[in-house]
Write a protein that holds these residues in place. Structure first.
Motif, mmCIF file in Angstrom:
data_model
loop_
_atom_site.group_PDB
_atom_site.id
_atom_site.type_symbol
_atom_site.label_atom_id
_atom_site.label_comp_id
_atom_site.label_asym_id
_atom_site.label_seq_id
_atom_site.Cartn_x
_atom_site.Cartn_y
_atom_site.Cartn_z
ATOM 1 N N VAL A 55 -2.454 6.024 22.768
ATOM 2 C CA VAL A 55 -2.635 6.347 24.178
ATOM 3 C C VAL A 55 -1.985 5.237 24.996
ATOM 4 N N ALA A 56 -1.220 5.630 26.015
ATOM 5 C CA ALA A 56 -0.581 4.658 26.895
ATOM 6 C C ALA A 56 -0.317 5.307 28.240
ATOM 7 N N LYS A 57 -0.225 4.503 29.250
ATOM 8 C CA LYS A 57 -0.108 4.977 30.627
ATOM 9 C C LYS A 57 1.074 5.916 30.820
ATOM 10 N N ASP A 58 2.219 5.573 30.252
ATOM 11 C CA ASP A 58 3.436 6.353 30.487
ATOM 12 C C ASP A 58 3.828 7.224 29.303
ATOM 13 N N LEU A 59 2.899 7.428 28.368
ATOM 14 C CA LEU A 59 3.161 8.325 27.245
ATOM 15 C C LEU A 59 2.454 9.645 27.483
ATOM 16 N N MET A 60 3.220 10.664 27.820
ATOM 17 C CA MET A 60 2.681 12.012 28.027
ATOM 18 C C MET A 60 3.301 12.937 26.996
ATOM 19 N N ILE A 113 -4.058 1.476 21.478
ATOM 20 C CA ILE A 113 -4.513 1.671 22.856
ATOM 21 C C ILE A 113 -3.763 0.724 23.768
ATOM 22 N N TYR A 114 -3.106 1.287 24.776
ATOM 23 C CA TYR A 114 -2.478 0.444 25.792
ATOM 24 C C TYR A 114 -3.445 0.279 26.947
ATOM 25 N N PHE A 115 -3.743 -0.976 27.264
ATOM 26 C CA PHE A 115 -4.621 -1.280 28.389
ATOM 27 C C PHE A 115 -3.800 -1.806 29.561
ATOM 28 N N GLN A 116 -4.166 -1.391 30.735
ATOM 29 C CA GLN A 116 -3.607 -1.966 31.952
ATOM 30 C C GLN A 116 -4.786 -2.259 32.866
ATOM 31 N N SER A 337 -4.061 -17.350 30.858
ATOM 32 C CA SER A 337 -5.392 -17.180 30.272
ATOM 33 C C SER A 337 -5.437 -15.998 29.308
ATOM 34 N N LYS A 338 -4.710 -14.924 29.615
ATOM 35 C CA LYS A 338 -4.681 -13.739 28.755
ATOM 36 C C LYS A 338 -3.592 -12.809 29.235
ATOM 37 N N GLU A 339 -3.230 -11.851 28.373
ATOM 38 C CA GLU A 339 -2.341 -10.786 28.815
ATOM 39 C C GLU A 339 -3.124 -9.873 29.747
ATOM 40 N N SER A 340 -2.531 -9.508 30.864
ATOM 41 C CA SER A 340 -3.214 -8.613 31.796
ATOM 42 C C SER A 340 -3.058 -7.157 31.388
ATOM 43 N N ARG A 341 -2.151 -6.900 30.447
ATOM 44 C CA ARG A 341 -1.935 -5.551 29.924
ATOM 45 C C ARG A 341 -1.383 -5.684 28.514
ATOM 46 N N GLY A 342 -1.345 -4.602 27.781
ATOM 47 C CA GLY A 342 -0.763 -4.665 26.459
ATOM 48 C C GLY A 342 -1.412 -3.701 25.477
ATOM 49 N N PHE A 343 -0.871 -3.676 24.264
ATOM 50 C CA PHE A 343 -1.367 -2.801 23.205
ATOM 51 C C PHE A 343 -2.453 -3.496 22.394
ATOM 52 N N ALA A 344 -3.479 -2.726 22.080
ATOM 53 C CA ALA A 344 -4.567 -3.184 21.230
ATOM 54 C C ALA A 344 -4.690 -2.230 20.050
ATOM 55 N N ILE A 345 -5.278 -2.710 18.987
ATOM 56 C CA ILE A 345 -5.608 -1.864 17.836
ATOM 57 C C ILE A 345 -7.120 -1.706 17.810
ATOM 58 N N SER A 349 -10.207 1.981 13.881
ATOM 59 C CA SER A 349 -9.077 2.609 13.198
ATOM 60 C C SER A 349 -9.184 2.452 11.686
ATOM 61 N N LYS A 350 -8.842 3.515 10.968
ATOM 62 C CA LYS A 350 -8.824 3.471 9.512
ATOM 63 C C LYS A 350 -7.447 3.083 8.986
ATOM 64 N N ASN A 351 -6.505 2.895 9.919
ATOM 65 C CA ASN A 351 -5.130 2.595 9.511
ATOM 66 C C ASN A 351 -4.575 1.431 10.342
ATOM 67 N N LYS A 352 -5.291 0.327 10.356
ATOM 68 C CA LYS A 352 -4.905 -0.802 11.204
ATOM 69 C C LYS A 352 -3.563 -1.392 10.793
ATOM 70 N N ASP A 353 -3.316 -1.487 9.485
ATOM 71 C CA ASP A 353 -2.051 -2.048 9.026
ATOM 72 C C ASP A 353 -0.875 -1.208 9.510
ATOM 73 N N MET A 354 -1.000 0.103 9.392
ATOM 74 C CA MET A 354 0.087 0.990 9.818
ATOM 75 C C MET A 354 0.211 1.016 11.337
ATOM 76 N N ALA A 355 -0.906 0.863 12.027
ATOM 77 C CA ALA A 355 -0.848 0.810 13.490
ATOM 78 C C ALA A 355 -0.048 -0.413 13.924
ATOM 79 N N PHE A 356 -0.301 -1.558 13.286
ATOM 80 C CA PHE A 356 0.478 -2.745 13.635
ATOM 81 C C PHE A 356 1.924 -2.592 13.177
ATOM 82 N N ALA A 357 2.136 -1.851 12.095
ATOM 83 C CA ALA A 357 3.499 -1.629 11.613
ATOM 84 C C ALA A 357 4.352 -0.944 12.675
#
Length: 499
Positions: A55-60, A113-116, A337-345, A349-357
């Motif tokens: 899921v991401a803001k600009d992914l439809m 998950i993309y957070f903004q 201090s931190k990223e104000s937006r970005g991708f999280a895993i 998730s049952k597929n964390k390795d592949m998600a990071f891949a």
């Protein structure tokens, strides 16, 4: 073009800080990962693909461009032995962070998950974010694509990954309008707030614009130009007594707001700046109602330049303006201090390795070519062994990796279609040479509500002072209200935390 890209990369590496609007952020209480993952787990390309939800803001999912991007990622990763299927999760229209919150609270938690904004409350209450540190430590492409600011932010908050130039704004003006002014030359040689005021007045008169500066609902976009000149060199200002005070409660802030009030009263600041959104702000600029607006340095300035030229002619290219000079000079101090937006895993998730891949692939050269340039034959062509961007490229933009730190195409760009325009490259270089590191910190969960309440007090008062509903005589009362709303406790924490 390799030289042009090298200049951009060099500019990015010169900066020693990361971006911010000057505020502090709330943290996550996400637990440590359940295992030490491998960053690029290889899958068997002959087996059924691993389905990853994203899921991401600009992914439809119904967007043809997004469908093409997802297909390109799947095919590219399969060729490397990682057979995946990407499932785009829709988010209802409206404010993205709010609608994403509803999605997550329903129990539908995608793998990627993309957070903004909004990541703090979910991380604190649901503990759904995976610590990305072990993945990054074992990565190749992601690690190579991180700048020093990404690295520092990940140490402070290891849950969001955003491989991007500093998401900080710089002000731009139409070159043809700038050239009509006599005060413009004085401004560039000595950009004091007084010279900016004179420039704004002449710019409005000579261009026929309704006002000099427009902004989208916040004073932050004015602060990029004027904040440091009034002495606001960091979020927390150290006084003569050796203690830190919130910059927006100091005399520096009072002087700055009174200057903004003068701009507003004299018709130089967009009277609708509090209600404008990013799209109506940009429209006001393109339509000639506003002479100056601020935008993220780099690719966004490229977009501004292309749209301005397309609508108003070749002479209407944009130029980046320097920050005002006074007690100090620099664009908005940069938050590390931190990223104000970005991708999280997701921790679920049952597929964390592949998600990071997926993130690892997109940070590699093939992934970046797809993400930044699109599909060969559509958004670009190879002509005379050079990358030539087509008309379709104007509608394409990167979703995963905006940074050019590790972007090394094996072919040069056609000089007629560079990846970055001269204006975009200049904006990166100017920001790199005139930025400073902020002293913000991650607000602890127990103080988050107090920080939010005190911040709301500031925004309300600042808007009222600029628009004439309050006066300088009300500033001390505002400081009292800010402290009573929770600012006092946050200030005490700041003095214990800032080294």
């Amino acid at each position: 073009m390799k030289k042009s890209l090298l200049m951009v990369v060099t500019a990015l590496m010169v900066v020693t800080t990361a971006c911010s609007s000057g505020g502090s952020k709330s943290p996550s209480n996400s637990a440590a990962p359940t295992s030490a993952p491998a960053a690029t787990t290889a899958g068997d390309a002959t087996k059924e693909p691993v389905t990853l939800s994203i899921v991401a803001k600009d992914l439809m999912g119904d967007d043809p461009g997004v469908q093409k991007l997802m297909k390109g990622i799947e095919e590219g990763m399969k060729a490397e032995g990682k057979n995946i299927k990407l499932k785009v999760v829709p988010v209802q229209s409206g404010t993205y962070s709010e609608k994403l919150g509803l999605l997550l609270q329903s129990g539908n938690i995608p793998d990627l998950i993309y957070f903004q904004g909004g990541d703090y409350q979910f991380a604190v209450t649901q503990k759904i974010l995976e610590d990305l540190t072990p993945f990054i430590d074992k990565s190749t492409n992601v690690k190579a694509s991180m700048n020093v600011f990404n690295q520092e932010r990940m140490k402070n908050y290891p849950y969001l990954l955003w491989l991007s130039p500093l998401n900080s704004a710089v002000p731009v003006v139409r070159q043809d309008w700038f050239d009509k002014t006599a005060s413009g030359k004085d401004l560039l040689s000595n950009p004091t707030s007084d010279n900016y005021y004179a420039f704004f007045k002449e710019l409005k008169e000579k261009s026929g614009a309704k006002y000099a500066y427009t902004a989208a609902g916040t004073l932050d976009e004015l602060d990029v130009m004027f904040g440091q000149s009034f002495g606001l060199t960091s979020t927390w200002i150290k006084g003569d007594d050796g203690k830190y005070a919130f910059g927006k409660t100091t005399q520096f802030e009072k002087d700055k707001l009174l200057f903004y009030a003068k701009l507003y009263k004299d018709g130089l600041l967009d009277p609708e700046f509090l209600t404008k959104k990013w799209d109506t702000k940009e429209k006001a600029f393109y339509d000639g109602q506003a002479a100056i607006m601020a935008g993220t340095q780099g690719k966004v300035i490229d977009i501004y330049n292309n749209k301005s030229v397309s609508q108003n002619g070749a002479a209407a290219k944009v130029m980046t303006l320097p920050p005002a000079k006074g007690k100090a000079q620099g664009y908005t101090p940069v938050d590390i201090s931190k990223e104000s937006r970005g991708f999280a895993i997701a921790k679920t998730s049952k597929n964390k390795d592949m998600a990071f891949a997926v993130l690892e692939y997109m940070a590699g050269q093939k992934g970046q070519m797809l993400d930044k340039l699109g599909v060969e034959g559509d958004e670009y062509q190879i002509v005379n062994n050079k990358i030539k961007l087509t008309d379709k490229f104007a509608a394409w933009f990167p979703h995963f990796v905006e940074s050019t730190v590790n972007f090394k195409p094996d072919k040069e760009f056609d000089p007629a279609t560079p990846y970055f325009s001269e204006q975009a490259s200049k904006s990166l270089q100017m920001f790199a040479s005139m930025s400073t590191k902020d002293n913000t910190f991650v607000i602890p969960a127990e103080l988050a509500s107090k920080w939010d309440a005190s911040t709301a007090k500031y925004k309300e008062f600042a808007a009222d002072l600029v628009t004439g509903k309050k006066s300088a005589a009300d500033f001390d009362k505002f400081v009292q209200d800010w402290n009573a709303a929770g600012g006092k406790e946050v200030t005490e924490y700041a003095n214990k935390t800032i080294k």
